[in-house]
Design a protein around this motif. Structure first.
Motif, PDB file in Angstrom:
ATOM      1  N   PRO A  14       0.812  -1.225   0.000  1.00  0.00           N
ATOM      2  CA  PRO A  14       0.000   0.000   0.000  1.00  0.00           C
ATOM      3  C   PRO A  14       0.841   1.269   0.000  1.00  0.00           C
ATOM      4  O   PRO A  14       0.479   2.261  -0.619  1.00  0.00           O
ATOM      5  CB  PRO A  14      -0.824  -0.118   1.290  1.00  0.00           C
ATOM      6  N   VAL A  15       1.981   1.250   0.708  1.00  0.00           N
ATOM      7  CA  VAL A  15       2.871   2.409   0.736  1.00  0.00           C
ATOM      8  C   VAL A  15       3.444   2.665  -0.652  1.00  0.00           C
ATOM      9  O   VAL A  15       3.478   3.791  -1.154  1.00  0.00           O
ATOM     10  CB  VAL A  15       4.007   2.203   1.760  1.00  0.00           C
ATOM     11  N   ALA A  16       3.889   1.586  -1.323  1.00  0.00           N
ATOM     12  CA  ALA A  16       4.443   1.732  -2.671  1.00  0.00           C
ATOM     13  C   ALA A  16       3.394   2.252  -3.635  1.00  0.00           C
ATOM     14  O   ALA A  16       3.670   3.074  -4.502  1.00  0.00           O
ATOM     15  CB  ALA A  16       5.006   0.386  -3.146  1.00  0.00           C
ATOM     16  N   HIS A  17       2.143   1.762  -3.454  1.00  0.00           N
ATOM     17  CA  HIS A  17       1.070   2.226  -4.339  1.00  0.00           C
ATOM     18  C   HIS A  17       0.799   3.709  -4.137  1.00  0.00           C
ATOM     19  O   HIS A  17       0.600   4.449  -5.093  1.00  0.00           O
ATOM     20  CB  HIS A  17      -0.187   1.408  -4.067  1.00  0.00           C
ATOM     21  N   ALA A  18       0.826   4.139  -2.871  1.00  0.00           N
ATOM     22  CA  ALA A  18       0.572   5.552  -2.575  1.00  0.00           C
ATOM     23  C   ALA A  18       1.674   6.434  -3.145  1.00  0.00           C
ATOM     24  O   ALA A  18       1.411   7.500  -3.689  1.00  0.00           O
ATOM     25  CB  ALA A  18       0.457   5.764  -1.064  1.00  0.00           C
ATOM     26  N   MET A  19       2.915   6.001  -3.023  1.00  0.00           N
ATOM     27  CA  MET A  19       4.038   6.791  -3.519  1.00  0.00           C
ATOM     28  C   MET A  19       4.049   6.871  -5.034  1.00  0.00           C
ATOM     29  O   MET A  19       4.606   7.788  -5.599  1.00  0.00           O
ATOM     30  CB  MET A  19       5.356   6.193  -3.023  1.00  0.00           C
ATOM     31  N   ALA A  20       3.388   5.919  -5.707  1.00  0.00           N
ATOM     32  CA  ALA A  20       3.397   5.899  -7.167  1.00  0.00           C
ATOM     33  C   ALA A  20       2.689   7.113  -7.749  1.00  0.00           C
ATOM     34  O   ALA A  20       2.903   7.466  -8.895  1.00  0.00           O
ATOM     35  CB  ALA A  20       2.744   4.619  -7.676  1.00  0.00           C
ATOM     36  N   ASP A  21       1.820   7.798  -6.989  1.00  0.00           N
ATOM     37  CA  ASP A  21       1.092   8.958  -7.472  1.00  0.00           C
ATOM     38  C   ASP A  21       1.839  10.262  -7.248  1.00  0.00           C
ATOM     39  O   ASP A  21       1.318  11.328  -7.546  1.00  0.00           O
ATOM     40  CB  ASP A  21      -0.280   9.042  -6.783  1.00  0.00           C
ATOM     41  N   VAL A  22       3.037  10.208  -6.688  1.00  0.00           N
ATOM     42  CA  VAL A  22       3.833  11.402  -6.428  1.00  0.00           C
ATOM     43  C   VAL A  22       4.903  11.537  -7.508  1.00  0.00           C
ATOM     44  O   VAL A  22       5.674  10.616  -7.749  1.00  0.00           O
ATOM     45  CB  VAL A  22       4.500  11.356  -5.038  1.00  0.00           C
ATOM     46  N   THR A  23       4.935  12.688  -8.153  1.00  0.00           N
ATOM     47  CA  THR A  23       5.926  12.959  -9.192  1.00  0.00           C
ATOM     48  C   THR A  23       6.918  13.994  -8.679  1.00  0.00           C
ATOM     49  O   THR A  23       6.522  15.039  -8.165  1.00  0.00           O
ATOM     50  CB  THR A  23       5.253  13.495 -10.464  1.00  0.00           C
ATOM     51  N   ILE A  24       8.201  13.682  -8.804  1.00  0.00           N
ATOM     52  CA  ILE A  24       9.263  14.631  -8.471  1.00  0.00           C
ATOM     53  C   ILE A  24       9.827  15.173  -9.777  1.00  0.00           C
ATOM     54  O   ILE A  24      10.149  14.418 -10.694  1.00  0.00           O
ATOM     55  CB  ILE A  24      10.384  13.959  -7.653  1.00  0.00           C
ATOM     56  N   TYR A  25       9.918  16.481  -9.884  1.00  0.00           N
ATOM     57  CA  TYR A  25      10.380  17.106 -11.122  1.00  0.00           C
ATOM     58  C   TYR A  25      11.198  18.349 -10.774  1.00  0.00           C
ATOM     59  O   TYR A  25      11.219  18.802  -9.625  1.00  0.00           O
ATOM     60  CB  TYR A  25       9.180  17.512 -11.996  1.00  0.00           C
ATOM     61  N   GLY A  26      11.856  18.912 -11.757  1.00  0.00           N
ATOM     62  CA  GLY A  26      12.600  20.139 -11.488  1.00  0.00           C
ATOM     63  C   GLY A  26      13.471  20.587 -12.642  1.00  0.00           C
ATOM     64  O   GLY A  26      13.498  19.970 -13.719  1.00  0.00           O
ATOM     65  N   THR A  27      14.176  21.657 -12.402  1.00  0.00           N
ATOM     66  CA  THR A  27      15.100  22.243 -13.369  1.00  0.00           C
ATOM     67  C   THR A  27      16.336  22.717 -12.626  1.00  0.00           C
ATOM     68  O   THR A  27      16.223  23.345 -11.563  1.00  0.00           O
ATOM     69  CB  THR A  27      14.465  23.452 -14.094  1.00  0.00           C
ATOM     70  N   ILE A  28      17.499  22.419 -13.157  1.00  0.00           N
ATOM     71  CA  ILE A  28      18.763  22.927 -12.627  1.00  0.00           C
ATOM     72  C   ILE A  28      19.417  23.724 -13.743  1.00  0.00           C
ATOM     73  O   ILE A  28      19.640  23.214 -14.848  1.00  0.00           O
ATOM     74  CB  ILE A  28      19.710  21.794 -12.182  1.00  0.00           C
ATOM     75  N   GLU A  29      19.700  25.014 -13.491  1.00  0.00           N
ATOM     76  CA  GLU A  29      20.288  25.836 -14.543  1.00  0.00           C
ATOM     77  C   GLU A  29      21.164  26.933 -13.943  1.00  0.00           C
ATOM     78  O   GLU A  29      20.911  27.421 -12.840  1.00  0.00           O
ATOM     79  CB  GLU A  29      19.189  26.467 -15.404  1.00  0.00           C
ATOM     80  N   ALA A  30      22.196  27.310 -14.674  1.00  0.00           N
ATOM     81  CA  ALA A  30      23.093  28.376 -14.223  1.00  0.00           C
ATOM     82  C   ALA A  30      23.877  28.889 -15.416  1.00  0.00           C
ATOM     83  O   ALA A  30      24.013  28.210 -16.445  1.00  0.00           O
ATOM     84  CB  ALA A  30      24.051  27.867 -13.146  1.00  0.00           C
ATOM     85  N   ASP A  31      24.406  30.114 -15.271  1.00  0.00           N
ATOM     86  CA  ASP A  31      25.209  30.679 -16.350  1.00  0.00           C
ATOM     87  C   ASP A  31      26.409  31.439 -15.807  1.00  0.00           C
ATOM     88  O   ASP A  31      26.504  31.724 -14.610  1.00  0.00           O
ATOM     89  CB  ASP A  31      24.367  31.584 -17.250  1.00  0.00           C
ATOM     90  N   VAL A  32      27.330  31.730 -16.716  1.00  0.00           N
ATOM     91  CA  VAL A  32      28.444  32.639 -16.440  1.00  0.00           C
ATOM     92  C   VAL A  32      28.186  33.859 -17.296  1.00  0.00           C
ATOM     93  O   VAL A  32      27.964  33.749 -18.509  1.00  0.00           O
ATOM     94  CB  VAL A  32      29.798  32.001 -16.822  1.00  0.00           C
TER      95      VAL A  32
END
Length: 370
Positions: A14-32
């Motif tokens: 049940p824990v694995a099933h519950a975690m399946a609905d959570v999406t982790i996303y993001g962006t990593i960016e930088a410049d000089v």
């Protein structure tokens, strides 16, 4: 022993099933970047901006989102999104302006169904979430290698203590939203905000309109509180490797101080300083962006103009012309290298009738999405 292991595995399902609905996303960016701008705050003995070299986070973020099917076409939806500073700086000194507080970007809980979508939390205005095609650049808030003086950069943002309703797509290609935010910082001069916007797309062509109003936004010389507002119209074509987008807008808002908040405009006070913070600032703006993708490369060009600015009804007698030239290179579907050069031709003058300096920024950076 095997029975115990099987029982533990079944208990974890049940824990694995519950975690399946959570999406982790993001962006990593930088410049000089090498930049000579008023936003850097580094000036010579004559008060003119000096060139400095920066390594800036230009907009990194991490988010968590999910949903639960409640049946009959109804879903519970949620999101927590946080801006990051991978360059080690934070707040007003950082390249993206983020502090180290959690849920600094769109974060909410809500319901979605045939009626549309209703969310409560910290939420973007429609212009911030669903518009901005003419500003197709990756850049920080200290440079001018994006349309830095347009409302897309200066004014579009998120509303705290907000409720947002997105309409269902009852007409193909049509979307829109209404946002209302409650000011909880004062019991007397309420600065509640209201936002509405809509966009229509068809075969790559699009048209977008958005309007934002801020109650008790600035005070007149007699002490009377006045509402502020801005609106912007965008139109263009974005398909078949072609981007052609233009915009026009007008604003009447409180001039910002150095920190700036949503509902304030730093266009003039970037030059004039904090002396005029809170006073009425009007301006007009327009611009366009052209881009074409061939293979992995997307060269782009933007032009933006700010004119008709006045402070408390007094004409500031000048204008800004901004030019940005650069290209993105897709290293993969999720990783992009980019280079850009921005130049601002400035004809505004200070209170002593001295012309302000031109500004420029050259930058090279990398963005990765996950």
């Amino acid at each position: 022993m095997n029975k115990k292991l099987i029982a533990l595995a079944l208990a974890a399902l049940p824990v694995a099933h519950a975690m399946a609905d959570v999406t982790i996303y993001g962006t990593i960016e930088a410049d000089v970047e090498s930049s000579k701008t008023y936003a850097n705050g580094v000036k010579d003995v004559n008060g003119k901006p000096k060139a400095v070299t920066r390594i800036d986070d230009t907009g990194s973020l991490i988010g968590f989102k999910g949903n639960e099917d409640l049946g009959n076409g109804l879903k519970a939806i949620w999101q927590v999104e946080q801006g990051l500073n991978i360059d080690g700086t934070t707040g007003s000194t950082s390249g993206n302006g983020y502090g180290n507080t959690f849920a600094s970007r769109d974060s909410f809980v809500g319901l979605q169904g045939a009626f549309g979508k209703v969310r409560i939390g910290k939420l973007s205005t429609f212009l911030n979430s669903d518009a901005g095609a003419p500003d197709a650049w990756i850049y920080g808030n200290k440079g001018v290698n994006g349309q830095s003086y347009s409302s897309i950069n200066q004014l579009d943002g998120r509303v705290s203590n907000a409720i947002r309703y997105d309409i269902p797509e009852f007409v193909a290609g049509l979307s829109g939203a209404v946002v209302y935010g409650v000011d909880e910082t004062s019991n007397t001069n309420k600065q509640n905000t209201f936002s509405i916007g809509a966009t229509y797309t068809n075969s790559g062509y699009f048209g977008t309109f958005g309007y934002q109003r801020y109650n008790n936004n600035y005070q007149t010389t007699g002490g009377e509180w006045k509402p502020g507002n801005y609106w912007r119209l965008e139109a263009g074509y974005n398909a078949n490797n072609i981007l052609a987008a233009a915009y026009y807008g007008q604003s009447k808002l409180a001039a910002a101080n150095a920190a700036g908040t949503i509902g304030t405009d730093a266009t003039a006070t970037a030059f004039l300083g904090d002396t005029f913070a809170g006073q009425e600032l009007k301006k007009k703006e327009a611009g366009l962006t052209l881009g074409y993708t061939f293979g992995a490369i997307t060269p782009k060009f933007s032009y933006g103009r700010v004119w008709g600015a006045s402070l408390n009804g007094t004409d500031l007698k000048g204008h800004l012309n901004q030019y940005v030239l650069g290209a993105d290179y897709a290293l993969s579907k999720r990783t992009t290298a980019y280079a850009s050069y921005g130049f601002v031709q400035n004809s505004y003058r200070d209170t002593s009738d001295n012309k302000f300096s031109n500004e420029h920024t050259v930058a090279v950076g990398v963005q990765h999405k996950f």
